[in-house]
Design an enzyme around this catalytic site. Structure first.
Site, PDB file in Angstrom:
ATOM      1  N   LYS A  88       0.876  -1.184   0.000  1.00 13.70           N
ATOM      2  CA  LYS A  88       0.000   0.000   0.000  1.00 13.70           C
ATOM      3  C   LYS A  88       0.905   1.223   0.000  1.00 13.70           C
ATOM      4  O   LYS A  88       1.457   1.607   1.022  1.00 13.70           O
ATOM      5  CB  LYS A  88      -0.893  -0.016   1.249  1.00 13.70           C
ATOM      6  CG  LYS A  88      -2.183   0.705   1.106  1.00 13.70           C
ATOM      7  CD  LYS A  88      -2.241   2.197   1.124  1.00 13.70           C
ATOM      8  CE  LYS A  88      -1.634   3.080   2.110  1.00 13.70           C
ATOM      9  NZ  LYS A  88      -1.603   4.496   1.632  1.00 13.70           N
ATOM     10  N   GLU A 115      10.009   1.369  10.414  1.00 14.98           N
ATOM     11  CA  GLU A 115      11.036   2.388  10.137  1.00 14.98           C
ATOM     12  C   GLU A 115      10.343   3.721  10.306  1.00 14.98           C
ATOM     13  O   GLU A 115       9.507   4.086   9.472  1.00 14.98           O
ATOM     14  CB  GLU A 115      11.535   2.254   8.696  1.00 14.98           C
ATOM     15  CG  GLU A 115      12.316   1.002   8.436  1.00 14.98           C
ATOM     16  CD  GLU A 115      13.801   1.202   8.646  1.00 14.98           C
ATOM     17  OE1 GLU A 115      14.504   0.200   8.732  1.00 14.98           O
ATOM     18  OE2 GLU A 115      14.247   2.369   8.735  1.00 14.98           O
ATOM     19  N   CYS A 127      13.891  10.825   6.402  1.00 11.57           N
ATOM     20  CA  CYS A 127      13.919  10.335   7.779  1.00 11.57           C
ATOM     21  C   CYS A 127      15.307  10.479   8.403  1.00 11.57           C
ATOM     22  O   CYS A 127      15.434  10.677   9.598  1.00 11.57           O
ATOM     23  CB  CYS A 127      13.447   8.894   7.822  1.00 11.57           C
ATOM     24  SG  CYS A 127      14.340   7.839   6.693  1.00 11.57           S
ATOM     25  N   GLU A 149      10.206  16.192  15.024  1.00 11.82           N
ATOM     26  CA  GLU A 149      10.632  15.995  13.638  1.00 11.82           C
ATOM     27  C   GLU A 149       9.868  16.980  12.749  1.00 11.82           C
ATOM     28  O   GLU A 149       8.634  16.995  12.749  1.00 11.82           O
ATOM     29  CB  GLU A 149      10.339  14.561  13.196  1.00 11.82           C
ATOM     30  CG  GLU A 149      10.891  14.278  11.821  1.00 11.82           C
ATOM     31  CD  GLU A 149      10.548  12.881  11.324  1.00 11.82           C
ATOM     32  OE1 GLU A 149       9.399  12.458  11.520  1.00 11.82           O
ATOM     33  OE2 GLU A 149      11.436  12.242  10.740  1.00 11.82           O
TER      34      GLU A 149
END
Ligand code: TAP
Length: 490
Positions: A186, A262, A296, A394
């Site tokens: 997906k 992750e 990331c 973040e």
């Protein structure tokens, strides 16, 4: 056909994509039209799959797994198909790069560079498919022999994000296939095109029907349903820590499926006074601006030794100012468009918050406009303190927060002062210092006097709330296996 930029011509209407189940394309269902972030024109139309489509995809992957048409092949035959797919990506490199840029907004030159890494992922996974093996135990006495077999986990659900749609797919899918597992993927809804192109390439490469299925749609709907599905044996999720947490809950509430996660990062770049400051500034400028900081492993916290901090920030600011932001199809562009309106707002809100909390902008800090696209200038904040939002959260944008340290212990303490542990880098000419930092900072990926380097041979993954498990390399295949121990009486 219309020319959108630099000789790039597109059909007047968006390219239509179906979804891919059991080796066949399906086109039924409500459509979703994606507008390009750099030119704001409709570029692709994908389908919003239903729960029935998802069930069909999982059932196809289950059949392909259970009848052993893929898992039962010798590793060498799996390798051959993965190598053919690597060739397929090479042949269709220009096409994949184009759709990656149109949906994501990254520079075309960067997209092409990433595709070379993607090809290497398939080649590495092919090698791993051949080499994957278990263990044997001949120390159990003369009348007993033991083996540990590595068997594929089964049907894997793979959910990928929009920042590196093809690259993250290729850092996962070939390694999952190498293990003998079958897949239901997906992709992020805004960047589904290149995942669907990969389905075509794998099918042309001889992958058996049902081994690789793609369903499209939104995360909160079909992604959530995949994470909850009782017949999915493992979920590999790449995305935010918040959704990663919901995947853990979904696993607990459904069938305790195995998880590979992750997640986010707030990654330190530590610069000592004895470093080559010019090289380190190149590293810091690249580390925060690569992929517009929507990355990331973006190095978003600069931790610099106080004695050189003013000088270093001045060198860095000069370099950041020179970074060419603009149209992704312009060959001179280094930093492209922000991928979504929502992310654009998140980044600008953080910049406003940083100013409001008293940090000082050294360079950047503003939204930029080229044509109808949305862009943000690479931004450096100094005078950041550990309680500020820009220090802790973040941002997923080109915003770097600068801290200062007096002792190596203080550098370690600032670097570790985060819930994340994805990556880190250290710059020093003293190998003892660099290795001490490498040992003490808690992060899954480390760079010494370089940044963002490495290939698919090495395993990657996060410490702390940056994730569970490892991707790529031999470990990245073993992650999708489970060990069965066997004892044979002699
Ligand atoms: P998310 O919102 O977490 O989305 C990631 C994927 O999950 C997308 O496919 C999304 O689908 C889907 N999703 C959303 N809600 C879901 C749910 N409730 N259940 C199941 N799936 C769901 O993150 P993002 O905005 O795409 O990416 C940004 C974040 O990802 C950042 O925090 C970044 O650090 C992290 N990230 C980490 C890595 C690694 S390697 N650690 C790599 C890239 C990104 P839709 O988009 O279609 O809704």
């Amino acid at each position: 056909m219309q020319e959108i930029a630099h000789g790039v011509r597109l059909p007047d209407s968006p390219r239509e994509f179906g979804f891919f189940i059991d080796g066949a394309w399906q086109h039924k269902g409500e459509g979703y039209v994606r507008h390009s972030p750099s030119h704001d024109i409709p570029v692709t139309r994908t389908i919003r799959c239903t729960r029935d489509d998802l069930n069909e995809a999982v059932a196809a992957a289950r059949r392909a797994f259970d009848d052993r048409r893929w898992s039962g092949l010798p590793g060498g035959e799996r390798a051959t198909i993965l190598l053919r797919a690597a060739e397929g990506i090479r042949r269709r490199l220009d096409e994949i790069a184009l759709w990656e840029v149109l949906e994501n907004g990254k520079p075309l030159s960067q997209a092409k560079g990433e595709l070379n890494h993607c090809i290497a992922c398939f080649e590495t996974a092919a090698g791993a498919a051949r080499l994957l093996h278990g263990d044997s135990f001949n120390n159990l006495g003369d009348d007993l022999f033991g083996m540990a077999l590595r068997e594929p986990v089964g049907v894997v659900g793979l959910i990928t994000p929009w920042n590196f749609p093809f690259l993250i797919l290729c850092e996962r899918a070939p390694f999952i296939l190498a293990s003998g597992c079958t897949l239901v993927v997906k992709p992020a809804e805004v960047t589904s095109a290149t995942t669907l192109i990969l389905a075509d390439i794998l099918s042309e490469s001889g992958l058996p029907a049902g081994a690789f299925n793609v369903i499209t749609g939104s995360g909160s709907d079909i992604g959530q349903a995949l994470s909850e599905h009782p017949d999915v044996d493992m979920l590999s999720f790449t995305g935010s820590t918040a959704v990663g947490r919901s995947c853990v809950q979904a696993s607990a509430a459904s069938n305790l499926k195995k998880l590979g996660l992750e997640l986010g990062g707030k990654n330190p770049i530590i610069v000592f006074a004895d470093a080559d400051l010019d090289d380190a500034a190149d590293g810091a400028a690249f580390g925060i601006s690569f992929n517009t900081g929507q990355c990331c492993v973006s190095s978003s916290r600069l931790i610099v030794e106080r004695s050189v901090a003013d000088k270093f920030e001045a060198i860095l600011a000069k370099k950041m100012k020179k970074i060419r932001v603009g149209d992704p199809f312009d060959p001179e562009t280094q930093v492209g468009a922000i991928t979504t309106n929502a992310q654009n707002k998140v980044i600008l809100d953080y910049i406003a918050k940083g100013k409001a909390e008293g940090a000082k902008i050294v360079v950047g800090g503003e939204a930029l406009q080229f044509g109808r696209g949305r862009y943000i200038a690479p931004t450096l904040f100094s005078g950041v303190t550990s309680s500020m939002a820009i220090a802790r959260e973040e941002i997923f944008g080109p915003v770097l927060s600068s801290f200062r340290f007096d002792t190596p212990a203080e550098a370690v303490s600032i670097a570790n002062d985060t819930i994340y542990g994805l990556s880190a880098s250290v710059w020093s000419k003293n190998i003892d210092t660099a290795l001490m930092i490498t040992r003490r900072v808690r992060a899954g990926r480390f760079w010494v006097n370089t940044i963002m380097a490495g290939g698919p041979e090495t395993p990657t993954g996060g410490f702390k709330q940056s994730g569970w498990g490892r991707e790529t390399g031999m470990l990245g295949v073993e992650e999708y296996t489970q060990v069965k121990s066997v004892h044979i009486g002699i």
